[in-house]
Scaffold this motif. Structure first.
Motif, short mmCIF file in Angstrom:
data_model
loop_
_atom_site.label_atom_id
_atom_site.label_comp_id
_atom_site.label_asym_id
_atom_site.label_seq_id
_atom_site.Cartn_x
_atom_site.Cartn_y
_atom_site.Cartn_z
N VAL A 109 -3.40 4.86 9.08
CA VAL A 109 -2.51 5.63 9.45
C VAL A 109 -0.85 5.05 9.53
CG1 VAL A 109 -1.88 6.35 12.13
CG2 VAL A 109 -4.11 6.82 10.83
N LEU A 110 -0.92 3.68 9.57
CA LEU A 110 0.35 3.29 9.29
C LEU A 110 1.23 3.62 8.10
CD1 LEU A 110 2.71 1.62 10.68
CD2 LEU A 110 1.41 -0.42 9.96
N VAL A 111 0.13 3.50 6.90
CA VAL A 111 0.59 3.91 5.40
C VAL A 111 1.28 5.54 5.63
CG1 VAL A 111 0.12 4.30 3.06
CG2 VAL A 111 -0.65 2.14 4.30
N VAL A 112 0.40 6.28 6.23
CA VAL A 112 0.78 7.54 6.15
C VAL A 112 2.22 7.68 6.64
CG1 VAL A 112 0.35 9.75 7.14
CG2 VAL A 112 -1.60 8.61 6.11
N ALA A 113 2.36 7.09 8.01
CA ALA A 113 3.62 7.07 8.56
C ALA A 113 4.86 6.83 7.79
CB ALA A 113 3.51 6.60 9.87
N LEU A 114 4.60 5.48 7.23
CA LEU A 114 5.72 4.98 6.67
C LEU A 114 6.01 5.57 5.19
CD1 LEU A 114 4.83 1.28 6.98
CD2 LEU A 114 6.54 2.54 8.24
N SER A 115 4.96 6.38 4.41
CA SER A 115 5.22 7.22 3.30
C SER A 115 6.01 8.25 3.65
CB SER A 115 3.84 7.52 2.83
OG SER A 115 3.24 8.58 3.57
N MET A 116 5.91 9.00 4.88
CA MET A 116 6.79 9.94 5.24
C MET A 116 8.34 9.61 5.27
SD MET A 116 4.82 11.96 8.25
CE MET A 116 3.15 12.90 7.73
N VAL A 117 8.44 8.27 5.77
CA VAL A 117 9.91 7.77 5.94
C VAL A 117 10.50 7.35 4.40
CG1 VAL A 117 11.21 5.86 6.40
CG2 VAL A 117 9.14 6.54 7.92
N THR A 118 9.51 7.14 3.53
CA THR A 118 10.12 6.98 2.38
C THR A 118 10.87 8.32 1.39
OG1 THR A 118 7.96 7.64 0.87
CG2 THR A 118 8.34 5.21 1.51
N THR A 119 10.24 9.67 1.95
CA THR A 119 10.77 10.63 1.23
C THR A 119 12.23 11.06 1.39
OG1 THR A 119 8.52 11.89 1.68
CG2 THR A 119 10.33 13.28 1.10
N MET A 152 0.88 -1.32 0.17
CA MET A 152 -0.02 -0.01 -0.04
C MET A 152 0.95 1.26 -0.20
SD MET A 152 -2.90 -1.19 2.63
CE MET A 152 -3.99 0.65 2.49
N VAL A 153 2.19 1.07 0.87
CA VAL A 153 2.99 2.20 0.79
C VAL A 153 3.50 2.52 -0.76
CG1 VAL A 153 5.19 3.36 1.67
CG2 VAL A 153 3.47 2.29 3.22
N ALA A 154 3.95 1.52 -1.24
CA ALA A 154 4.37 1.77 -2.63
C ALA A 154 3.29 2.19 -3.62
CB ALA A 154 5.16 0.26 -3.16
N ALA A 155 2.18 1.68 -3.56
CA ALA A 155 1.09 2.11 -4.54
C ALA A 155 0.82 3.68 -4.31
CB ALA A 155 -0.19 1.28 -4.30
N VAL A 156 0.62 3.97 -2.96
CA VAL A 156 0.24 5.46 -2.49
C VAL A 156 1.41 6.35 -3.28
CG1 VAL A 156 -0.25 7.28 -0.93
CG2 VAL A 156 -1.11 4.92 -0.63
N VAL A 157 2.62 6.21 -2.66
CA VAL A 157 3.86 6.84 -3.35
C VAL A 157 3.87 6.99 -4.76
CG1 VAL A 157 6.45 7.19 -2.98
CG2 VAL A 157 5.08 6.71 -1.25
N GLY A 158 3.80 5.55 -5.46
CA GLY A 158 3.99 5.51 -6.80
C GLY A 158 3.03 6.39 -7.70
N ALA A 159 1.59 6.36 -6.97
CA ALA A 159 0.86 6.90 -7.76
C ALA A 159 0.77 8.37 -7.55
CB ALA A 159 -0.67 6.44 -7.08
N LYS A 160 1.23 8.91 -6.52
CA LYS A 160 1.47 10.30 -6.31
C LYS A 160 2.64 10.82 -7.29
CE LYS A 160 0.30 12.48 -2.63
NZ LYS A 160 0.30 13.16 -1.10
N VAL A 161 3.93 10.13 -7.34
CA VAL A 161 4.62 10.41 -8.19
C VAL A 161 4.60 10.38 -9.55
CG1 VAL A 161 7.10 9.65 -9.02
CG2 VAL A 161 6.58 9.85 -6.68
N LEU A 162 3.55 9.48 -9.95
CA LEU A 162 3.17 9.45 -11.45
C LEU A 162 2.50 10.70 -11.73
CD1 LEU A 162 2.67 7.79 -14.15
CD2 LEU A 162 0.72 6.77 -13.10
N VAL A 163 1.27 11.05 -11.01
CA VAL A 163 0.49 11.98 -11.34
C VAL A 163 1.16 13.44 -11.22
CG1 VAL A 163 -1.47 13.41 -10.43
CG2 VAL A 163 -1.57 10.94 -10.22
#
Length: 602
Positions: free
Chosen positions: A362-372, A300-311
């Motif tokens: 909530v966990l996905v949000v926190a982990l997506s912050m780690v990816t930046t 889910m983290v990869a999907a969210v970050v990947g979708a936002k990067v693509l857009v």
């Protein structure tokens, strides 16, 4: 919670923040992630130093309320109007694109329309704290990517307010609410908002003027808190989000002539209050979900970050972002943001999100912050060097030139020199290493060549053997000195006129026999000081005389200091002596002016 327990909690929070945040900054992860990690470490899923999650959530709510107040305080109407296209144009496109794609992905994996809508809206928001901190560290605010990012983040902060307020309305199932028809609740909300706006316009300003007359500056902070709490309570009483009320309170003060005083009082607390919010969020993350379904969470983290990067990458050309910064722009705001925690909390309270889904998001949000920070690190180490090599161009082929002046470096400093000579009909050959700058200047008829000015073969092709003067206006001090050293050996007949960045650079130029130089800020600063003297009522002739005396004294001091600039002790002694001499000269001038004025009145 008794006073002893409260004191212990505060102590634990402070210790965790002081330890975790500097470490996170040291490793390039950012302060926000440091606060999140600190909260997670002391929370119920790690060290269990603090286990009362409900009490911690109250800290979180207070942090959000004050964070929204600060955001509103910075949103003066004139600023919003100047950024209207960037904020409402770029921001709306980004929100719509990311929310639609993420929501569609959620629906494709079987989520209900309510869950897909909430997930799409919440995860489309980016982290203002992470993105703005990164923009500042990389000095990107003035670039198109920085301006677009700032506008999008500002729109998200604004859009989060009605989003939070309207989410509970999605739970309407057709039954009659306990407090009457829905239109009555809406009318109450509109009435309260109107009262806040009208009352703020006609009551807040007089109240602030009254407080200003007391001379008690701390009352500004007290009044701001009173306004925040009062309006938030009014909004809660009619079933609206306290966050919306807090934002309105900030906007009301942003339109006040006392806004800067309030900002100065609140600014020291801003970072700490945001830190408390992030730590509370970190404590509330259910890491048990990560242990139970790690691959689903990571997917889910990869999907969210990947979708936002693509857009964002697809929208970057529409936002007029330079080709080389488009991927960086997409990565900067690819994470989910702090407001997503609030959105999911409200949705969970309203029954739109089941507990397990809310914890997962909530966990996905926190982990997506780690990816930046990790993605930006990968960009710097892998993508940027390769992109730089692809963007490199071969040095221009320079036909033999016979202009009397060569200019190395055509930035802000070199352009002034070149334009002045060009206006007088004097031929100039220019060398610069910024391809974008060169292409831009060529549109205006300047004869600028791409190349490294320290290459003697390029200088020779540019006509250095026939030229009379070389203007060294490159940005870097080391590059400037290296160029001068090579020119002295290869073209000793060239007279060198150099740009000096500061006094230390001046001494190094004099070591090389360069006596024709200008400090890049000295003359402009001296002229501004002269204008200040005139603005304070000094006669223009006297202001000019004072400025010229200061100039002569400064130049003489450099010549006197130069033989000793490698001797720190002697330099300190000479600097003190020069300061005393200057003070004595100005004292004598003031005394002469006083005597002259007395003679005129006698």
């Amino acid at each position: 919670m008794n006073p002893h327990d409260a004191l212990r909690v505060v102590l634990v929070f402070l210790v965790a923040a002081v330890v975790a945040v500097p470490l996170a900054r040291r490793f390039g992860l950012g302060a926000v992630l440091g606060y999140l990690l600190a909260g997670a470490a002391i929370g119920p899923w790690a060290l269990r130093v603090v286990t009362d999650v409900e009490s911690i959530l109250s800290f979180s709510e207070f942090g959000v309320v004050l964070m929204l107040f600060v955001i509103g305080l910075e949103l003066a109407p004139t600023k919003l109007w100047a950024l209207r296209q960037t904020i409402f144009g770029y921001g709306a496109l980004q929100m719509a694109g990311c929310a639609l794609l993420i929501g569609a992905l959620a629906a494709a994996f079987g989520a209900s329309w309510q869950v897909a809508l909430v997930a799409g809206l919440g995860l489309a928001l980016s982290s203002t704290a992470i993105a703005l901190a990164t923009l500042g560290e990389r000095n990107l605010f003035a670039t198109p990517a920085g301006k677009a990012s700032f506008g999008i983040l500002l729109f998200q902060d604004i859009a989060a307010i009605p989003m939070i307020a309207l989410l509970p309305m999605l739970t309407f199932d057709g039954s009659q609410p306990a407090d009457g028809p829905a239109w009555i609740g809406a009318a109450r909300a509109v009435a309260v908002i109107a009262a806040v706006v009208i009352g703020g316009r006609y009551l807040v300003r007089p109240a602030l003027r009254f407080i200003a007359r007391t001379g008690m500056r701390e009352m500004f902070t007290a009044f701001a808190l009173l306004l925040v709490v009062g309006i938030a309570a009014m909004m809660e009483a009619v079933g609206m989000s306290m966050a919306l009320g807090t934002f309105l309170a900030g906007v009301l003060l942003a339109d006040s002539e006392y806004r800067h005083a309030l900002e100065a009082d609140i600014e020291p607390f801003k970072g700490l209050l945001l830190g408390l919010f992030f730590m509370a969020v970190g404590m509330s993350i259910d890491f048990g979900v990560m242990a139970q379904q790690p691959w689903q969470v990571l997917g889910m983290v990869a999907a969210v970050v990947g979708a936002k990067v693509l857009v964002l990458r697809l929208l970057a050309p529409r936002f007029e972002i330079a080709r080389g910064q488009r991927l960086l722009f997409a990565l900067l705001i690819s994470q989910a943001g702090e407001f997503a925690f609030v959105v999911f909390g409200v949705a969970r309270s309203a029954g739109l999100l089941p507990e397990n889904i809310a914890a997962l998001l909530v966990l996905v949000v926190a982990l997506s912050m780690v990816t930046t920070p990790l993605l930006l690190l990968a960009y710097d180490q892998i993508v940027a060097p390769r992109a730089g090599k692809l963007r490199q161009r071969a040095d221009d082929t320079i036909e033999p030139q016979d202009n009397p002046v060569l200019i190395a470096g055509f930035g802000r400093f070199g352009q002034i020199v070149g334009r002045l000579l060009y206006a007088q009909g004097i031929g100039v050959t220019v060398l610069d290493h910024d391809p974008d700058q060169i292409d831009f200047l060529r549109q205006f008829g300047f004869k600028v060549f791409y190349g490294d000015a320290t290459r003697m073969d390029l200088l020779e092709a540019a006509g250095a053997a026939k030229a009379k003067i070389l203007v060294v206006a490159v940005d870097g001090m080391d590059e400037s000195l290296a160029l001068i050293d090579r020119v002295r050996q290869r073209f000793p007949h060239l007279r060198i006129y150099a740009r000096a960045r500061h006094v230390s650079h001046v001494y190094l130029l004099k070591d090389r026999g360069v006596e024709l130089f200008e400090r890049e800020m000295f003359e402009g600063s001296l002229m501004l000081g002269r204008r200040v003297l005139e603005g304070l009522g000094l006669d223009p002739a006297e202001a000019r005389a004072a400025a010229m005396k200061f100039r002569r004294h400064n130049i003489a001091a450099i010549d006197r200091f130069y033989p000793h600039y490698t001797d720190q002790k002697t330099m300190v002694s000479l600097a003190r002596q020069a300061r005393d001499e200057l003070e004595e000269m100005f004292r004598q001038d003031r005394e002469q002016r006083r005597r002259r004025e007395e003679a005129e009145w006698s």
